[in-house]
Enzyme design. Structure first.
Site, PDB file in Angstrom:
ATOM      1  N   ARG A  19      -6.544  36.510  15.352  1.00  0.00           N
ATOM      2  CA  ARG A  19      -6.141  37.190  16.572  1.00  0.00           C
ATOM      3  C   ARG A  19      -5.250  38.364  16.185  1.00  0.00           C
ATOM      4  NH1 ARG A  19      -7.751  34.313  21.231  1.00  0.00           N
ATOM      5  NH2 ARG A  19      -7.627  36.409  22.103  1.00  0.00           N
ATOM      6  N   SER A  20      -4.991  39.238  17.132  1.00  0.00           N
ATOM      7  CA  SER A  20      -4.176  40.414  16.818  1.00  0.00           C
ATOM      8  C   SER A  20      -2.731  40.030  16.511  1.00  0.00           C
ATOM      9  CB  SER A  20      -4.231  41.425  17.966  1.00  0.00           C
ATOM     10  OG  SER A  20      -3.909  40.801  19.187  1.00  0.00           O
ATOM     11  N   GLU A  41      -3.797  45.023  13.775  1.00  0.00           N
ATOM     12  CA  GLU A  41      -4.614  44.311  12.795  1.00  0.00           C
ATOM     13  C   GLU A  41      -4.731  45.058  11.469  1.00  0.00           C
ATOM     14  OE1 GLU A  41      -8.282  43.336  14.712  1.00  0.00           O
ATOM     15  OE2 GLU A  41      -7.303  42.150  16.266  1.00  0.00           O
ATOM     16  N   ASP A  98     -16.581  46.024  17.755  1.00  0.00           N
ATOM     17  CA  ASP A  98     -16.114  45.122  18.809  1.00  0.00           C
ATOM     18  C   ASP A  98     -15.828  46.000  20.010  1.00  0.00           C
ATOM     19  OD1 ASP A  98     -14.962  43.395  20.570  1.00  0.00           O
ATOM     20  OD2 ASP A  98     -13.240  42.869  19.318  1.00  0.00           O
ATOM     21  N   GLU A 129     -19.980  43.102  18.776  1.00  0.00           N
ATOM     22  CA  GLU A 129     -19.271  42.026  19.467  1.00  0.00           C
ATOM     23  C   GLU A 129     -18.929  42.462  20.886  1.00  0.00           C
ATOM     24  OE1 GLU A 129     -14.828  40.041  19.186  1.00  0.00           O
ATOM     25  OE2 GLU A 129     -15.803  40.730  17.342  1.00  0.00           O
ATOM     26  N   ASP A 140     -17.741  36.863  22.144  1.00  0.00           N
ATOM     27  CA  ASP A 140     -16.334  36.462  22.010  1.00  0.00           C
ATOM     28  C   ASP A 140     -15.816  36.029  23.372  1.00  0.00           C
ATOM     29  OD1 ASP A 140     -13.633  36.161  21.546  1.00  0.00           O
ATOM     30  OD2 ASP A 140     -13.234  38.276  21.185  1.00  0.00           O
ATOM     31  N   LYS A 163     -13.577  37.513  10.396  1.00  0.00           N
ATOM     32  CA  LYS A 163     -12.843  38.677  10.887  1.00  0.00           C
ATOM     33  C   LYS A 163     -11.369  38.366  10.733  1.00  0.00           C
ATOM     34  CE  LYS A 163     -13.164  40.738  14.766  1.00  0.00           C
ATOM     35  NZ  LYS A 163     -13.327  41.036  16.212  1.00  0.00           N
ATOM     36  N   GLN A 179     -12.761  48.546  20.861  1.00  0.00           N
ATOM     37  CA  GLN A 179     -11.528  47.995  20.307  1.00  0.00           C
ATOM     38  C   GLN A 179     -11.477  47.995  18.784  1.00  0.00           C
ATOM     39  OE1 GLN A 179      -9.303  44.864  22.531  1.00  0.00           O
ATOM     40  NE2 GLN A 179     -10.093  43.552  20.904  1.00  0.00           N
ATOM     41  N   LYS A 203     -12.519  31.531  17.518  1.00  0.00           N
ATOM     42  CA  LYS A 203     -11.068  31.682  17.463  1.00  0.00           C
ATOM     43  C   LYS A 203     -10.437  30.343  17.821  1.00  0.00           C
ATOM     44  CE  LYS A 203     -11.091  36.561  18.931  1.00  0.00           C
ATOM     45  NZ  LYS A 203     -10.825  37.472  20.075  1.00  0.00           N
TER      46      LYS A 203
END
Length: 428
Positions: free
Chosen positions: A369-370, A204, A241, A288, A315, A391, A162, A340
């Site tokens: 988050r995205s 992102e 990730d 990740e 995560d 991040k 990702q 998060k």
């Protein structure tokens, strides 16, 4: 200082989807405001955000039910509460909800209020949010983990992983690290352009080109690092990730979900060997979700194999939840937690997760988050907790820049008291 009004409203996030914004008013006239992010790839054990489900409005993604819960249920319960009682206020909201996943009121509703309460308290005291949350012993500026190539659920590129991130570990300050990242980002844009590949960006802010696969992405990043005048390993490392839960099914890591017929199908042992091979071949120092959230045995195997030389970040595995983190610590899974705020749904629980991780000598990485907003709270949380890593996307899109710019301000304010990076904490 008493809370006199709580107002929730529906706004839009960086993907054009509805999300929640909350204002907390104090009797002194000060106001705290916060908004809530949302993710594209989510762990199955995350706290649940409440969506309306009305397909005639925002394709079912409206949040008016959650807003109503704020204004009609949460607000009356918090009137006249002391704004400085963060833990008590969060406890009240958790009790009102009464579910383990916050599915009644919505994690998005609870989190919006929780963060706005902290902001209101900081506003009243006229101190920065990071100082209010963390106290006097907050001085670590985080290493930014910059997502410059997107794959998986964050793009249409035929790559299972990702995120491909750069980590400017060789910088002497956050400001320098950010500059290094920007220069590599623009160098990568030229590399892709010269190959005739797309330089459009994903959710992102990272590029989402049609590369040949994982190794092509890694080679492109290394070329960009070199072209920008930096040295891999010494100046800049690479983080992945994998988001492996997204392509794990029936005990198999099925890369064909994203990569089509060229994708491999790997067992847990083969997945561990593949990641180990990548680490030995490329300057990767952070992975990740290398294994699925449902593959605890695979996580133990991966940690045993490369956990002594690579940061292994949980995560989906931990979902910022102390219960899952405790299990991971006991079983020897991973050595770092991704944090998060909307995975768990309150500031108190977020801080508890970070504290548990640090006490167990796990690293922590505060994350966006995205789907983001202009809210920069996570920048303050990263500094407040001395996390040392953040991040928050690539080097484009104003919703990502809001966090980086806030960190620049914080570093300027701390002056010569500021240290850079999570390793600085362990050395002091």
């Amino acid at each position: 200082m008493k809370i006199v009004k709580v107002i929730g409203r529906e706004i839009l996030d960086s993907r054009g989807n509805p999300t929640i914004e909350v204002d907390v008013h104090l009797e002194s006239g000060f106001i705290g405001r916060a908004s809530v992010p949302s993710g594209a790839s989510t762990g199955k054990n995350e706290a649940l955000e409440l969506r309306d489900g009305d397909k005639q409005r925002f394709l079912g993604k409206g949040v008016l039910k959650a807003v109503s819960n704020i204004n009609k249920i949460i607000a009356p319960a918090l009137l006249s509460r002391n704004v400085f009682d963060q833990r008590g206020i969060d406890k009240v909201m958790l009790s009102l909800d009464g579910t383990s996943t916050k599915s009644k009121l919505g994690a998005n509703a609870i989190l919006g209020v929780s963060l706005a309460v902290a902001r209101a308290a900081a506003e009243y005291l006229q101190i920065p949010l990071y100082r209010y949350i963390g106290g006097v012993n907050t001085y670590i500026l985080p290493i930014p983990m910059m997502n410059i190539i997107n794959g998986g659920s964050h793009s249409d590129a035929p790559i299972a992983f990702q995120e491909f991130m750069i980590r400017p570990i060789g910088a002497s300050s956050f400001r320098e690290g950010l500059r290094m990242g920007v220069e590599v980002f623009h160098a990568l844009k030229k590399v892709l352009h010269d190959r005739g590949l797309s330089t459009a960006v994903g959710d992102e802010g990272g590029f989402a080109p049609t590369l040949k696969g994982t190794e092509d992405a890694l080679e492109s990043i290394i070329q960009a690092i070199d072209n920008a005048g930096y040295k891999p390993v010494e100046d800049i490392t690479i983080g992945l990730d994998c988001a492996s839960s997204e392509f794990y099914k029936n005990g198999i890591y099925d890369y064909t979900k994203f990569e089509g017929t060229i994708g491999a199908r790997r067992t847990s042992i083969q997945q561990v060997e593949y990641l180990s091979e990548l680490v030995s071949k490329y300057p990767i120092d952070s992975i990740e979700d290398g294994m699925s959230e449902n593959d605890w045995d695979g996580w133990k195997l991966l940690t045993s194999k490369i956990g002594n030389k690579v940061q292994l970040v949980g995560d989906d595995l931990f979902v910022t939840n102390v219960e899952f983190l405790k299990k991971g610590i006991e079983q020897g899974c991973a050595n770092s937690i991704l944090v998060k705020v909307n995975q768990i749904g309150s500031l108190t629980e977020t801080l508890d997760s970070i504290e548990m991780a640090h006490r167990a000598n796990y690293n922590s990485v505060v994350s966006h988050r995205s789907g983001e907003t202009e809210d920069s709270t996570i920048a303050d949380i990263a500094v407040a907790t001395n996390s040392g890593q953040i991040k928050t996307g690539s080097l484009s899109r104003s919703d990502r820049m809001a966090k980086y710019n806030q960190l620049l301000r914080i570093e300027e304010e701390l002056g010569d008291k500021a240290f850079y990076g999570y390793k600085a904490l362990k050395m002091c």
